[in-house]
Design a protein around this motif. Structure first.
Motif, PDB file in Angstrom:
ATOM      1  N   ASP A  31       1.100  -1.148   0.279  1.00 52.05           N
ATOM      2  CA  ASP A  31       0.024  -0.116   0.237  1.00 52.05           C
ATOM      3  C   ASP A  31       1.170   1.089  -0.076  1.00 52.05           C
ATOM      4  O   ASP A  31       2.264   0.995   0.243  1.00 52.05           O
ATOM      5  CB  ASP A  31      -0.994   0.110   1.339  1.00 52.05           C
ATOM      6  CG  ASP A  31      -2.096   0.759   0.895  1.00 52.05           C
ATOM      7  OD1 ASP A  31      -3.261   0.349   1.634  1.00 52.05           O
ATOM      8  OD2 ASP A  31      -2.224   1.837   0.108  1.00 52.05           O
ATOM      9  N   GLY A  32      -0.016   2.098   0.518  1.00 53.19           N
ATOM     10  CA  GLY A  32       0.736   3.409   0.241  1.00 53.19           C
ATOM     11  C   GLY A  32       1.292   3.544   1.122  1.00 53.19           C
ATOM     12  O   GLY A  32       0.653   3.109   2.752  1.00 53.19           O
ATOM     13  N   VAL A  33       2.090   4.795   1.946  1.00 49.63           N
ATOM     14  CA  VAL A  33       2.259   5.026   3.105  1.00 49.63           C
ATOM     15  C   VAL A  33       2.428   7.058   3.732  1.00 49.63           C
ATOM     16  O   VAL A  33       2.005   7.502   2.512  1.00 49.63           O
ATOM     17  CB  VAL A  33       3.847   5.011   3.622  1.00 49.63           C
ATOM     18  CG1 VAL A  33       3.749   3.408   3.698  1.00 49.63           C
ATOM     19  CG2 VAL A  33       4.962   5.381   2.947  1.00 49.63           C
ATOM     20  N   ALA A  34       1.905   6.599   4.893  1.00 48.17           N
ATOM     21  CA  ALA A  34       1.421   8.696   4.968  1.00 48.17           C
ATOM     22  C   ALA A  34       1.774   8.842   6.489  1.00 48.17           C
ATOM     23  O   ALA A  34       1.914   7.515   7.263  1.00 48.17           O
ATOM     24  CB  ALA A  34       0.193   8.883   4.777  1.00 48.17           C
ATOM     25  N   VAL A  47      -0.956  14.421   6.789  1.00 44.67           N
ATOM     26  CA  VAL A  47       0.251  15.639   6.634  1.00 44.67           C
ATOM     27  C   VAL A  47       1.325  14.765   5.531  1.00 44.67           C
ATOM     28  O   VAL A  47       0.968  16.493   4.995  1.00 44.67           O
ATOM     29  CB  VAL A  47       1.693  15.353   8.327  1.00 44.67           C
ATOM     30  CG1 VAL A  47       2.733  16.433   7.299  1.00 44.67           C
ATOM     31  CG2 VAL A  47       1.709  15.421   9.463  1.00 44.67           C
ATOM     32  N   ALA A  48       1.397  14.047   5.418  1.00 45.35           N
ATOM     33  CA  ALA A  48       2.015  13.486   4.135  1.00 45.35           C
ATOM     34  C   ALA A  48       2.023  12.544   3.614  1.00 45.35           C
ATOM     35  O   ALA A  48       1.809  11.289   4.634  1.00 45.35           O
ATOM     36  CB  ALA A  48       3.038  13.557   3.743  1.00 45.35           C
ATOM     37  N   ALA A  49       2.179  11.330   2.184  1.00 42.27           N
ATOM     38  CA  ALA A  49       1.764  10.364   1.898  1.00 42.27           C
ATOM     39  C   ALA A  49       2.264  10.508   0.867  1.00 42.27           C
ATOM     40  O   ALA A  49       2.504  11.357  -0.526  1.00 42.27           O
ATOM     41  CB  ALA A  49       0.113  10.102   2.134  1.00 42.27           C
ATOM     42  N   VAL A  50       2.030   8.970   0.722  1.00 44.64           N
ATOM     43  CA  VAL A  50       3.257   8.588  -0.822  1.00 44.64           C
ATOM     44  C   VAL A  50       1.886   7.448  -1.119  1.00 44.64           C
ATOM     45  O   VAL A  50       2.041   6.241  -0.731  1.00 44.64           O
ATOM     46  CB  VAL A  50       4.522   8.160  -0.841  1.00 44.64           C
ATOM     47  CG1 VAL A  50       4.833   7.580  -2.241  1.00 44.64           C
ATOM     48  CG2 VAL A  50       5.374   9.255  -0.256  1.00 44.64           C
ATOM     49  N   ARG A  51       1.236   7.631  -2.080  1.00 49.69           N
ATOM     50  CA  ARG A  51       0.544   5.966  -2.686  1.00 49.69           C
ATOM     51  C   ARG A  51       1.258   4.640  -3.038  1.00 49.69           C
ATOM     52  O   ARG A  51       2.486   4.831  -3.850  1.00 49.69           O
ATOM     53  CB  ARG A  51      -0.856   6.794  -3.390  1.00 49.69           C
ATOM     54  CG  ARG A  51      -1.575   7.962  -3.423  1.00 49.69           C
ATOM     55  CD  ARG A  51      -2.088   7.552  -4.476  1.00 49.69           C
ATOM     56  NE  ARG A  51      -2.802   9.335  -4.136  1.00 49.69           N
ATOM     57  CZ  ARG A  51      -2.788  10.795  -4.680  1.00 49.69           C
ATOM     58  NH1 ARG A  51      -1.949  11.231  -5.197  1.00 49.69           N
ATOM     59  NH2 ARG A  51      -4.048  11.652  -3.887  1.00 49.69           N
ATOM     60  N   ARG A  52       0.910   3.848  -3.235  1.00 53.41           N
ATOM     61  CA  ARG A  52       1.695   2.920  -3.989  1.00 53.41           C
ATOM     62  C   ARG A  52       1.910   3.164  -5.081  1.00 53.41           C
ATOM     63  O   ARG A  52       3.277   2.770  -5.447  1.00 53.41           O
ATOM     64  CB  ARG A  52       0.426   1.402  -4.388  1.00 53.41           C
ATOM     65  CG  ARG A  52       1.595   0.288  -4.441  1.00 53.41           C
ATOM     66  CD  ARG A  52       0.068  -0.683  -4.814  1.00 53.41           C
ATOM     67  NE  ARG A  52       0.853  -2.061  -4.707  1.00 53.41           N
ATOM     68  CZ  ARG A  52       0.347  -3.572  -4.880  1.00 53.41           C
ATOM     69  NH1 ARG A  52      -0.675  -3.128  -4.604  1.00 53.41           N
ATOM     70  NH2 ARG A  52       1.080  -4.288  -5.284  1.00 53.41           N
ATOM     71  N   SER A  56       1.698  11.522  -4.491  1.00 52.90           N
ATOM     72  CA  SER A  56       2.031  12.446  -3.499  1.00 52.90           C
ATOM     73  C   SER A  56       1.161  13.008  -2.986  1.00 52.90           C
ATOM     74  O   SER A  56       0.578  13.972  -3.608  1.00 52.90           O
ATOM     75  CB  SER A  56       3.663  12.882  -3.187  1.00 52.90           C
ATOM     76  OG  SER A  56       3.920  13.685  -3.614  1.00 52.90           O
ATOM     77  N   VAL A  57       0.754  13.001  -1.533  1.00 53.09           N
ATOM     78  CA  VAL A  57      -0.049  13.627  -1.037  1.00 53.09           C
ATOM     79  C   VAL A  57       1.074  14.949   0.060  1.00 53.09           C
ATOM     80  O   VAL A  57       1.020  13.912   0.658  1.00 53.09           O
ATOM     81  CB  VAL A  57      -0.835  13.513  -0.408  1.00 53.09           C
ATOM     82  CG1 VAL A  57      -2.405  14.201  -0.049  1.00 53.09           C
ATOM     83  CG2 VAL A  57      -2.042  12.493  -1.334  1.00 53.09           C
ATOM     84  N   GLN A  58       0.862  16.078   0.195  1.00 53.12           N
ATOM     85  CA  GLN A  58       1.236  17.126   1.076  1.00 53.12           C
ATOM     86  C   GLN A  58       0.123  17.942   1.993  1.00 53.12           C
ATOM     87  O   GLN A  58      -0.801  18.072   0.824  1.00 53.12           O
ATOM     88  CB  GLN A  58       1.760  17.860   0.556  1.00 53.12           C
ATOM     89  CG  GLN A  58       3.438  16.677   0.818  1.00 53.12           C
ATOM     90  CD  GLN A  58       4.531  17.894   0.505  1.00 53.12           C
ATOM     91  OE1 GLN A  58       4.653  19.005   0.349  1.00 53.12           O
ATOM     92  NE2 GLN A  58       6.001  17.293   1.294  1.00 53.12           N
ATOM     93  N   PHE A  96      -0.253   3.040   7.018  1.00 57.15           N
ATOM     94  CA  PHE A  96      -0.113   3.329   5.411  1.00 57.15           C
ATOM     95  C   PHE A  96      -1.441   3.523   4.954  1.00 57.15           C
ATOM     96  O   PHE A  96      -2.004   4.453   5.788  1.00 57.15           O
ATOM     97  CB  PHE A  96      -1.036   1.424   5.519  1.00 57.15           C
ATOM     98  CG  PHE A  96       0.533   0.775   5.112  1.00 57.15           C
ATOM     99  CD1 PHE A  96       0.116   0.003   6.711  1.00 57.15           C
ATOM    100  CD2 PHE A  96       0.966   0.057   4.981  1.00 57.15           C
ATOM    101  CE1 PHE A  96       0.982  -0.947   7.472  1.00 57.15           C
ATOM    102  CE2 PHE A  96       1.706  -1.071   4.933  1.00 57.15           C
ATOM    103  CZ  PHE A  96       2.185  -1.411   5.958  1.00 57.15           C
ATOM    104  N   TYR A  97      -1.300   4.085   3.533  1.00 62.63           N
ATOM    105  CA  TYR A  97      -2.355   4.875   3.418  1.00 62.63           C
ATOM    106  C   TYR A  97      -2.629   4.507   1.327  1.00 62.63           C
ATOM    107  O   TYR A  97      -1.946   4.151   0.897  1.00 62.63           O
ATOM    108  CB  TYR A  97      -1.432   5.522   2.329  1.00 62.63           C
ATOM    109  CG  TYR A  97      -2.021   7.721   1.894  1.00 62.63           C
ATOM    110  CD1 TYR A  97      -2.045   7.578   0.302  1.00 62.63           C
ATOM    111  CD2 TYR A  97      -3.015   8.338   3.015  1.00 62.63           C
ATOM    112  CE1 TYR A  97      -3.352   8.593   0.281  1.00 62.63           C
ATOM    113  CE2 TYR A  97      -3.531   9.142   2.317  1.00 62.63           C
ATOM    114  CZ  TYR A  97      -3.722   9.240   0.722  1.00 62.63           C
ATOM    115  OH  TYR A  97      -4.087  10.031   0.432  1.00 62.63           O
ATOM    116  N   PRO A  98      -4.082   4.124   1.281  1.00 56.57           N
ATOM    117  CA  PRO A  98      -4.789   5.138   2.085  1.00 56.57           C
ATOM    118  C   PRO A  98      -5.908   3.918   3.778  1.00 56.57           C
ATOM    119  O   PRO A  98      -7.066   4.179   4.028  1.00 56.57           O
ATOM    120  CB  PRO A  98      -6.489   5.445   1.326  1.00 56.57           C
ATOM    121  CG  PRO A  98      -6.486   4.583   0.246  1.00 56.57           C
ATOM    122  CD  PRO A  98      -5.098   3.852  -0.048  1.00 56.57           C
TER     123      PRO A  98
END
Length: 113
Positions: A31-34, A47-52, A56-58, A96-98
């Motif tokens: 999965d992604g991580v956050a 805060v921030a995430a990186v998808r699988r 990225s998301v911030q 993990f994200y999401p």
């Protein structure tokens, strides 16, 4: 699945800090991580995430100051924080994200002079 965040502490405004998170029982490849954070009386926020897939998301408040990274082979993720401000004081959590799993204890970051 267990998530153990570490690396928090006291840092002066304008300083830097890198948080680490070890994931046990589930591969980071899955999965992604956050990273999230929470202050007393407030809900936990992303805060921030990186998808699988790698995207990225911030959060808006990050403004390019933080970088999230991952070492899938070591089941570790990191949050490098620069130009820290007093408003960044919080308990920081990894997940993990999401598709989140049970929350670990988090690590406290205090930004103060």
């Amino acid at each position: 699945v267990q998530l153990q965040a570490s690396g928090g502490g006291l840092v002066q405004p304008g300083g830097s800090l890198t948080l680490s998170c070890l994931a046990s029982g589930r591969s980071l490849w899955s999965d992604g991580v956050a990273w999230y954070r929470q202050t007393p009386g407030h809900e936990r926020e992303l805060v921030a995430a990186v998808r699988r897939s790698g995207g990225s998301v911030q959060a808006n408040f990050v403004k390019g100051r933080f970088a999230i990274s991952r070492d899938n082979a070591r089941s570790k993720m990191y949050l490098t924080m620069n130009r820290l401000q007093a408003t960044d004081t919080a308990v920081y959590y990894c997940n993990f994200y999401p598709d989140e799993v049970s929350w670990g204890p988090g690590t406290l970051v205090t930004v103060s002079s």
